[in-house]
Design an enzyme around this catalytic site. Structure first.
Site, short mmCIF file in Angstrom:
data_model
loop_
_atom_site.label_atom_id
_atom_site.label_comp_id
_atom_site.label_asym_id
_atom_site.label_seq_id
_atom_site.Cartn_x
_atom_site.Cartn_y
_atom_site.Cartn_z
CB CYS A 252 -0.90 -0.01 1.23
SG CYS A 252 -1.85 1.50 1.42
CG ASP B 74 -2.74 -3.60 -0.21
OD1 ASP B 74 -3.30 -3.62 0.90
OD2 ASP B 74 -2.49 -2.54 -0.82
#
Lengths: 119, 119, 119, 119, 119, 119, 119, 119, 119, 119
Positions: B29, B36
């Site tokens: 991220c 992620d």
């Protein structure tokens, strides 16, 4: 091409659908020599001939020790089965087990020239 | 752009479909710096070239330590893979794990100019 | 209307789809004063703006102590999010938990005037 | 016909969809006198009126000791609910539990004259 | 043809759908003499007549000791049930258990001449 | 402590088990002020008193705007419900939704002094 | 060893169970340099200290670019977390994604000397 | 007590287990007068008598219009069925549908004095 | 016996559990010459040695063209792997695909003389 | 008693477990003359003899047109198979399809005199 037996379709006046699902397909990766595993689904609308189930089973067994790529095996099966039963429509789907963290699906289809789906 | 290997499509006369599902995609991220996780599904109809599976795996690994938003990674993958294999059609779907109680799906697609789906 | 942040869509040349699923939506029944629970799914095709995920989360939290009917909350969310990001297309689905032995789903959608789906 | 309460649709400018799923429907078989069980799904696009959920629940309870065939109950519910809320579209689905080794589904629908679906 | 009872359709003004699912169908393989097992799904839109459920059950029982191929049983059931209730539309699906590692599905349908689906 | 109503157990001669599952529990994280969501399962063997279901529902609602950690809420519920109904045995399980990619379960139990399970 | 924060257990008089499930664990294979993926489940009975959830998350992130075998990572996590919170009992389970067609589970546990389970 | 028919157990020399699952149990809430729905599972080890299935079905039907609490119906069924067939062991489980957002399970059992399980 | 590589167990002070699940096992039926398919699960508690995953994969491949009964393959795998790594405990489970309408599971285990499970 | 073939157990030194699951068992209800359907699971620990799979299949076929109650068929199968292979332990489970809204399970077992389970 291995022999695939057929029998006469006794309901040729209708477009109807036959599906044979084989979750026990295995071939060999041509690069690593290791086995690949797949579920092969045959879906077709017969014209004059239906595919005999036992010979279909033996046809699939021919791939057990054959080195072939995913994309090629699915298209080759389509060519062989179209030649064997000359259907109005046929679709072959191969769902291959995870290799390197990725699993793959290949799907290919055939339309008889001049045939129009009722749907 | 990382290198993505291709090999010739030996059935270019047909529109057929290839799907590669990668449930092990991870990026970072750009706001929090935290990882992620997503399942990335590549679906395409090849023209002259097919994507080689191992180089696809290494291509995805490039995102492991890259800061990028959901919407951008899915569209960037589409651009890179279209450039690599120039398909008739391609769709990329990213299903991202729950963040802040919400999970997200992004889907984007490409049509080769002039190509018309048989369906 | 609570503030919903947006960021520029960097791929406005394409119609692509973004879905955010929130299984933790809760509001209050205006008749009984008891809480209702739902999964709210936002699906949209962005035009110039994308919805920022964290502000979306805070937007949903505004309903936690608000008395509102199922039909109204889903339509109100559509109005608010359309106003915030002016999408090409948006659909809101609310799946509400069982009340009195019956569970309910409400789905509403918006089309940008003049926009035509590629499908 | 039992009374079914309605309330004004505050978003009549849109075609949107409301679904109420009742897995606790029971009636009586007119032949054997034994109870039948079904999940009844009401799906509709409201025009000026929405169906009030509590009165819908009481409406379904009227069938608890009523002798009626599968085909009739589903069509009768459609007639009653169309009369109550005069929707743009309505569909009733009844999924009945196994009787004699066979389970059954009946589905019937209504279109408001002149209404055209946006889909 | 075994007798199949019918009763008058009391809602002939509507096209509505009736489905009867029988997961307990069994017949005999004409080659090996061994039993086959299938789920037979009958889906139809009645015209003036509906099929009575109990006589349908007894109709299916006639196949218990009958030697017949997958493709024939599904088409024969369609012919028999069309003759019995003269529907606007009918579809028969047979999902057969695994034999030789392969499981099969056969699906066939009938359209009443001149009938046009509202969908 | 909120009031929890009870009613006399009319089968105190037997050790039997009562379970109430509440998938709609919500409290507030004391650090972030954001809501937490959980399924709380109450399992107990009553002695002289049973817990009244409606007051249990209202008891759980008291946590809706309360700042409390996972570990504390589950143990506090155990203490409150043991005090209310003085059971032979009680177990509280809280299954909390994903936060930061991790989901959590907390389980705690109480044995009445001198009580011995028949199992 | 990375720092793992703890907080005092406010219910040390009871043996109760805390589970934290992390489906987003990733490390690196020391042989191939390719990433491995696993779900790591931490289950423990606290003594005087509980593990703080956010620092646990950051602890797991330390493995993201670390080369380590399945068997070692699970045992190393056990050692680190036992040292951090000195529990009465702890169990670590790692469920690793398919590699070479085989998926693996490793489970290891710790008993505090002198502690006896009430079960 | 309604009549429950029995037939002689022809294998009384063995402890064996019989389970009858009824997902179509319905009674009436004594407070609200509204119907409750449950799956009732009867599990027993017969002594000299087995419970006849059709009379069991009719026995359960007696509860259709009876006002009774969850805890009472499950214990009352145990008493009635123990009296009818005098088993070595019996367990009744009632899984009740969601009411007020909470679903409930009640389980109660009987041991014949002097009988010892082989397990 | 094919070669199975091992590596030293670095945590021999603990009884911990390792599971390797292979859903791609295939051998040949010694009667019909047709392939059999199974999922083979290896579960063990290592002593001084752990089984190396890649050599395990190659060990299983030895069965691909070998004629062997279900009961024999599972016991033979146990013997070979016990000899290779001399574990404290080992269990092999083979779940075989449907043949003639019947699917089969074979499970066999080994205890190191003198070893006592902590459970 | 129909003939059930056996073959010598080549691993009699171990207690190991064999399971054969037959989801295609059918018999006839002695009261109504209608067919019953069940999944029959045979689980045993062989002594000197194993049950041959094909003859087991033919043994089950003997029940296809036989009128017999649930409780009797499961116990009769146990008696026949114990006599055929004289196992250390055997358990037969029959899971019967829904009749009159109720589905049933019967389970019965045999211990060889003097045999003690290692578990």
């Amino acid at each position: 091409m291995p022999s695939i037996d057929t029998f006469p379709n006794t309901y040729p006046n209708r477009d109807y659908e036959i599906t044979h699902v084989n979750p026990e397909f295995t071939s060999v990766c041509p690069v690593t020599g290791l086995p690949d595993f797949a579920t092969i689904t045959l879906y077709y609308i017969p014209d004059e001939l239906c595919i005999e189930l036992k010979s279909l089973k033996y046809y699939y067994l021919e791939f057990r020790n054959k080195g072939i790529y995913f994309e090629s095996s699915v298209n080759e099966i389509l060519d062989d089965l179209v030649e064997a039963c000359k259907p109005r429509y046929m679709k072959i789907t191969g769902e291959f087990n995870t290799r390197g963290g990725i699993h793959s699906i290949v799907e290919t289809e055939y339309y008889q020239p001049g045939w129009i789906s009722a749907e």
